[in-house]
Design a protein around this motif. Structure first.
Motif, short mmCIF file in Angstrom:
data_model
loop_
_atom_site.label_atom_id
_atom_site.label_comp_id
_atom_site.label_asym_id
_atom_site.label_seq_id
_atom_site.Cartn_x
_atom_site.Cartn_y
_atom_site.Cartn_z
N GLY A 213 71.61 57.88 -19.08
CA GLY A 213 72.09 58.80 -19.74
C GLY A 213 71.08 59.39 -20.68
O GLY A 213 70.22 60.36 -20.00
N GLU A 214 70.84 59.34 -22.07
CA GLU A 214 69.64 60.20 -22.71
C GLU A 214 68.53 59.49 -22.40
O GLU A 214 67.41 60.25 -22.68
N THR A 232 66.37 66.74 -23.55
CA THR A 232 67.32 66.93 -24.76
C THR A 232 68.04 68.17 -24.84
O THR A 232 67.71 69.19 -25.00
N GLN A 234 72.10 69.47 -26.69
CA GLN A 234 73.29 69.09 -27.76
C GLN A 234 74.42 68.96 -26.75
O GLN A 234 75.06 70.21 -26.62
N THR A 238 80.46 65.29 -22.08
CA THR A 238 79.65 64.37 -21.41
C THR A 238 80.28 64.22 -20.01
O THR A 238 79.90 63.72 -18.98
N ASN A 267 68.18 65.20 -13.44
CA ASN A 267 68.23 65.33 -14.80
C ASN A 267 68.54 66.43 -15.44
O ASN A 267 69.53 66.53 -16.28
N ALA A 271 71.68 67.75 -17.55
CA ALA A 271 71.70 68.23 -18.86
C ALA A 271 72.65 69.49 -19.09
O ALA A 271 73.34 69.81 -20.09
#
Length: 299
Positions: A213-214, A232, A234, A238, A267, A271
């Motif tokens: 995940g994050e 990163t 917002q 998901t 990744n 994102a």
């Protein structure tokens, strides 16, 4: 650059019934929903569409029911340039559905398999020719595990790499683990996997790509975990981020032998995928991923 890869996805095709709420209800509680959407989904279909957006030639092997959802989903795959020769329509069983609750920037999912249970070992043997012409195969556990095992046997027979996304989690036999090229659990699935000693022998660690995940993704090099950090953003929804990662990773492993490079690309794709509502709507093109990576490097 060479030709784009031919990739076969063996897996589920679902209609996602998506409810957005302010917060997850407690046990026995009813909460007022904010919105409801009917969106194409299923891990197999999600991964096939993500791969097609990246530029791969994609064959989908799966099943839908003889109902409105089934025909809509098959049509949607065609619209996304996924080859549907191996997508069957079965009578008397509904198309698979997933009921998704979105709350507090996260999601929970309940799946009814429906026609996905008819993706049997015998069914995929009918499409062995498609599999053996592939550069790589991607599969998951929203179809019977016996089918995944058959797919792995066919891939081994023809020397085709296979990526297994072990979701929802099922116990893997030693035979299946031997045949899998890469195993891509998320953190929850990895915790379940840790109960099996063989996963921590060096030969098997090298097959693990763990999505966190994050945090990002983790792979093992010389028995040491290597972290590839996430980007990163917002998130809006998901749902489908894991499928996007798996597709991007599978795609990139036809382009490079560098797992770290593949994870970084994946990744970035994941994102971008969470910036729109629905599993498939936000799945990016290769150009969008490369542009995003260029922007990150210039900052």
């Amino acid at each position: 650059m060479g030709r784009e890869p031919i990739i076969t996805v063996i897996g589920s095709i679902n209609m996602d019934l998506v409810v957005s709420v302010d917060r997850k209800p407690n046990r026995g509680e009813t909460v007022k929903g904010e919105s409801f959407d009917t969106l194409p989904g299923g891990k197999g279909a999600n991964q096939a569409i993500a791969l097609a957006r990246l530029g791969a030639t994609v064959n989908m092997v799966g099943m839908v029911g003889d109902d409105a959802f089934g025909y809509e989903l098959k049509s949607n795959l065609e619209k996304e340039n996924v080859q549907v020769e191996a997508v069957g329509v079965t009578e008397g069983i509904s198309t698979g559905v997933a009921v998704i609750t979105i709350a507090e920037n996260d999601n929970s999912i309940a799946v009814v398999s429906g026609a996905n249970e008819k993706v049997t070992p015998a069914y995929i043997r009918e499409y062995e020719k498609i599999i053996k012409q592939s550069d790589i195969v991607l599969t998951q556990f929203e179809v019977p595990i016996s089918t995944v095992e058959e797919a792995a046997m066919i891939c081994e027979k023809h020397g085709i790499p296979i990526v297994l996304n072990p979701a929802p989690f099922e116990k893997l036999s030693d035979s299946l683990l031997d045949k899998v090229t890469y195993l891509t659990p998320n953190q929850h699935e990895y915790e379940l996997i840790k109960g099996y000693k063989r996963y921590f022998e060096n030969d098997y660690q090298s097959k693990l790509i763990i999505t966190k995940g994050e945090v990002g993704a983790v792979f093992f090099e010389n028995e040491k975990p290597q972290i590839v950090s996430a980007f990163t953003v917002q998130p809006i929804d998901t749902t489908g981020a894991g499928d996007t990662f798996n597709s991007a990773f599978t795609y990139m492993m036809t382009k490079t032998n560098n797992i770290e490079e593949a994870c970084r690309f994946s990744n970035a794709a994941a994102a971008l995928s969470v910036l729109k509502k629905g599993a498939q709507l936000g799945m990016p093109t290769k150009e969008e991923v490369n542009s995003f990576l260029s922007e990150q490097q210039s900052e």
